[in-house]
Write a protein that holds these residues in place. Structure first.
Motif, PDB file in Angstrom:
ATOM      1  N   LEU A 114       0.828  -1.207   0.000  1.00  0.00           N
ATOM      2  CA  LEU A 114       0.000   0.000   0.000  1.00  0.00           C
ATOM      3  C   LEU A 114       0.864   1.261   0.000  1.00  0.00           C
ATOM      4  O   LEU A 114       0.516   2.267  -0.639  1.00  0.00           O
ATOM      5  CB  LEU A 114      -0.941  -0.002   1.208  1.00  0.00           C
ATOM      6  CG  LEU A 114      -1.961  -1.151   1.270  1.00  0.00           C
ATOM      7  CD1 LEU A 114      -2.764  -1.088   2.563  1.00  0.00           C
ATOM      8  CD2 LEU A 114      -2.891  -1.131   0.064  1.00  0.00           C
ATOM      9  N   ASP A 115       2.013   1.189   0.667  1.00  0.00           N
ATOM     10  CA  ASP A 115       2.927   2.334   0.704  1.00  0.00           C
ATOM     11  C   ASP A 115       3.500   2.625  -0.681  1.00  0.00           C
ATOM     12  O   ASP A 115       3.707   3.793  -1.032  1.00  0.00           O
ATOM     13  CB  ASP A 115       4.059   2.059   1.703  1.00  0.00           C
ATOM     14  CG  ASP A 115       4.535   3.329   2.388  1.00  0.00           C
ATOM     15  OD1 ASP A 115       3.659   4.121   2.824  1.00  0.00           O
ATOM     16  OD2 ASP A 115       5.758   3.533   2.469  1.00  0.00           O
ATOM     17  N   GLY A 116       3.741   1.573  -1.451  1.00  0.00           N
ATOM     18  CA  GLY A 116       4.233   1.759  -2.821  1.00  0.00           C
ATOM     19  C   GLY A 116       3.209   2.475  -3.690  1.00  0.00           C
ATOM     20  O   GLY A 116       3.554   3.324  -4.518  1.00  0.00           O
ATOM     21  N   MET A 117       1.927   2.132  -3.484  1.00  0.00           N
ATOM     22  CA  MET A 117       0.855   2.802  -4.225  1.00  0.00           C
ATOM     23  C   MET A 117       0.782   4.285  -3.827  1.00  0.00           C
ATOM     24  O   MET A 117       0.647   5.162  -4.679  1.00  0.00           O
ATOM     25  CB  MET A 117      -0.474   2.099  -3.950  1.00  0.00           C
ATOM     26  CG  MET A 117      -0.518   0.678  -4.488  1.00  0.00           C
ATOM     27  SD  MET A 117      -1.867  -0.305  -3.776  1.00  0.00           S
ATOM     28  CE  MET A 117      -3.294   0.486  -4.539  1.00  0.00           C
ATOM     29  N   LYS A 118       0.915   4.532  -2.535  1.00  0.00           N
ATOM     30  CA  LYS A 118       0.897   5.912  -2.040  1.00  0.00           C
ATOM     31  C   LYS A 118       2.101   6.691  -2.593  1.00  0.00           C
ATOM     32  O   LYS A 118       1.974   7.858  -2.998  1.00  0.00           O
ATOM     33  CB  LYS A 118       0.932   5.896  -0.513  1.00  0.00           C
ATOM     34  CG  LYS A 118       0.921   7.260   0.143  1.00  0.00           C
ATOM     35  CD  LYS A 118       0.991   7.115   1.655  1.00  0.00           C
ATOM     36  CE  LYS A 118       1.267   8.451   2.327  1.00  0.00           C
ATOM     37  NZ  LYS A 118       1.492   8.278   3.777  1.00  0.00           N
ATOM     38  N   VAL A 173       1.714   0.118 -10.422  1.00  0.00           N
ATOM     39  CA  VAL A 173       2.326  -0.437  -9.210  1.00  0.00           C
ATOM     40  C   VAL A 173       1.512  -1.635  -8.713  1.00  0.00           C
ATOM     41  O   VAL A 173       2.056  -2.685  -8.375  1.00  0.00           O
ATOM     42  CB  VAL A 173       2.421   0.636  -8.096  1.00  0.00           C
ATOM     43  CG1 VAL A 173       2.801   0.004  -6.766  1.00  0.00           C
ATOM     44  CG2 VAL A 173       3.441   1.710  -8.474  1.00  0.00           C
ATOM     45  N   TYR A 174       0.193  -1.475  -8.715  1.00  0.00           N
ATOM     46  CA  TYR A 174      -0.669  -2.530  -8.162  1.00  0.00           C
ATOM     47  C   TYR A 174      -0.736  -3.761  -9.071  1.00  0.00           C
ATOM     48  O   TYR A 174      -0.987  -4.879  -8.597  1.00  0.00           O
ATOM     49  CB  TYR A 174      -2.065  -1.971  -7.921  1.00  0.00           C
ATOM     50  CG  TYR A 174      -2.964  -2.902  -7.142  1.00  0.00           C
ATOM     51  CD1 TYR A 174      -2.675  -3.237  -5.822  1.00  0.00           C
ATOM     52  CD2 TYR A 174      -4.099  -3.456  -7.721  1.00  0.00           C
ATOM     53  CE1 TYR A 174      -3.484  -4.095  -5.099  1.00  0.00           C
ATOM     54  CE2 TYR A 174      -4.916  -4.316  -7.001  1.00  0.00           C
ATOM     55  CZ  TYR A 174      -4.608  -4.633  -5.689  1.00  0.00           C
ATOM     56  OH  TYR A 174      -5.420  -5.482  -4.995  1.00  0.00           O
ATOM     57  N   ALA A 175      -0.501  -3.559 -10.362  1.00  0.00           N
ATOM     58  CA  ALA A 175      -0.632  -4.660 -11.329  1.00  0.00           C
ATOM     59  C   ALA A 175       0.232  -5.868 -10.957  1.00  0.00           C
ATOM     60  O   ALA A 175      -0.160  -7.019 -11.168  1.00  0.00           O
ATOM     61  CB  ALA A 175      -0.265  -4.164 -12.728  1.00  0.00           C
ATOM     62  N   GLY A 176       1.402  -5.615 -10.394  1.00  0.00           N
ATOM     63  CA  GLY A 176       2.304  -6.709 -10.031  1.00  0.00           C
ATOM     64  C   GLY A 176       1.917  -7.429  -8.760  1.00  0.00           C
ATOM     65  O   GLY A 176       2.440  -8.509  -8.470  1.00  0.00           O
ATOM     66  N   TRP A 177       1.006  -6.832  -7.996  1.00  0.00           N
ATOM     67  CA  TRP A 177       0.616  -7.420  -6.710  1.00  0.00           C
ATOM     68  C   TRP A 177      -0.756  -8.081  -6.738  1.00  0.00           C
ATOM     69  O   TRP A 177      -1.011  -9.036  -6.008  1.00  0.00           O
ATOM     70  CB  TRP A 177       0.608  -6.332  -5.625  1.00  0.00           C
ATOM     71  CG  TRP A 177       1.973  -5.807  -5.313  1.00  0.00           C
ATOM     72  CD1 TRP A 177       2.480  -4.595  -5.660  1.00  0.00           C
ATOM     73  CD2 TRP A 177       3.012  -6.483  -4.597  1.00  0.00           C
ATOM     74  NE1 TRP A 177       3.771  -4.465  -5.202  1.00  0.00           N
ATOM     75  CE2 TRP A 177       4.116  -5.617  -4.544  1.00  0.00           C
ATOM     76  CE3 TRP A 177       3.113  -7.747  -3.993  1.00  0.00           C
ATOM     77  CZ2 TRP A 177       5.307  -5.950  -3.918  1.00  0.00           C
ATOM     78  CZ3 TRP A 177       4.292  -8.092  -3.361  1.00  0.00           C
ATOM     79  CH2 TRP A 177       5.378  -7.195  -3.336  1.00  0.00           C
TER      80      TRP A 177
END
Length: 335
Positions: free
Chosen positions: A165-169, A197-201
């Protein structure tokens, strides 16, 4: 408008800040019976609206509106309930106060009790951040909630989940040069990088390796990432997303005066019959985290979803995963 509004008035949040004229958007399915004992609460996940929950509601399914009264409350910050995008100054945009999972559930409890006079809930079910809310319901109201069924969501935000979530932020912060005083300049176009960013998770390595996106009508990896991840995130308001990210990063069923941070005690206090359903390939709400939680809930069973759809095994896209979740809910409701 296919939903209703429950006015909460001025609400004092866990942070101590008072949010004026707060409201919950919600939709109901089916009829409340005379005994008021056919109630299912099904909170929404990060970024979702009630319509995204409808894949799990239907005749002959576990969440059958002919039998059950299903209440789908929208998460604060999702754009329908009180959110940065629909709250007037001084709490608009980046000035929206910090809202916890605990706050959300407390306000949902008001909806359930004040609007409908409900005292018992047969089941609280949810995916991802909806799953976190189902754990919170069980811990906050152990004598009211008879069953919980979280899938692809934990009872707290474990370190790995927090980092994702921090990476998305961070992708949003980068758009304003990491200057928090410029957050009100963010636009939906700045959400493009968040989607990447979220696509990989969101999905597993195997999903991508086996090119399952082709089954969804995408002829290349690039078209899939642009067509699904970029597109869905660019439809979201960036300030709503920042608010929901804060809620997600600070999720913990024990972070309140009832448990004072004693996570094991909070888990142990859940009296509900529970089926906890992680996806075995979920990269950031991991089965290991759920295994720990289920061990500490007295009446819990861990029943992993054997899927290569990662976190999105709980998103209502893959029919085999959908059937697994529905079958487990049927079994739980019959117990």
């Amino acid at each position: 408008m296919d939903y209703e509004i429950f006015d909460l008035g001025d609400v004092t949040l866990q942070s101590g800040v008072t949010l004026p004229n707060a409201f919950l958007a919600y939709k109901t399915y089916g009829e409340l019976n005379e005994k008021k004992d056919n109630v299912i609460v099904y909170p929404t996940a990060f970024g979702d609206h009630h319509v995204q929950n409808e894949w799990l509601i239907g005749n002959s399914m576990a969440l059958d509106p002919r039998k059950h009264f299903i209440i789908v409350p929208n998460l604060l910050g999702n754009g329908l309930s009180s959110s940065p995008s629909n709250t007037p100054a001084p709490f608009d945009k980046a000035n929206f106060p910090q809202v916890t999972i605990y706050d959300n559930v407390k306000l949902q409890h008001r909806l359930v009790t004040e609007k409908f006079g409900i005292q018992k809930i047969a089941l609280v079910v949810g995916w991802s951040m909806g799953g976190v809310q189902s754990f919170q319901w069980g811990a906050s109201y152990p004598d009211m909630v008879e069953r919980i069924a979280p899938f692809c969501g934990g009872a707290k935000t474990w370190p790995q989940t927090y980092i994702v979530l921090d990476g998305m932020k961070a992708a949003l912060m980068a758009a304003v040069g990491h200057d928090s005083s410029k957050l009100n300049q963010l636009t939906s176009a700045d959400m493009r990088a968040v989607g990447r960013v979220y696509a990989g998770w969101g999905l597993s390595q195997t999903f991508y390796r086996e090119e399952l996106y082709r089954e969804m009508g995408y002829d290349s990896l690039e078209n899939f990432v642009a067509g699904v991840w970029e597109d869905s995130f660019m439809r979201m308001d960036p300030h709503n997303v920042l608010a929901m990210l804060w809620t997600g990063q600070n999720g913990d069923i024990s972070a309140n005066s009832a448990y004072n941070g004693d996570f094991d005690k909070a888990l142990n206090s859940i009296k509900a019959l529970a089926i906890v359903m992680p996806s075995i390939t979920d990269l950031f709400c991991t089965a290991d985290d759920n295994e720990y939680e289920a061990k500490h809930i007295p009446n819990a069973v861990l029943n992993p979803i054997e899927s290569i759809w990662g976190h999105f095994a709980g998103r209502g896209i893959n029919s085999a995963d959908n059937k697994f979740i529905d079958d487990n809910l049927k079994r739980l409701l019959e117990t």
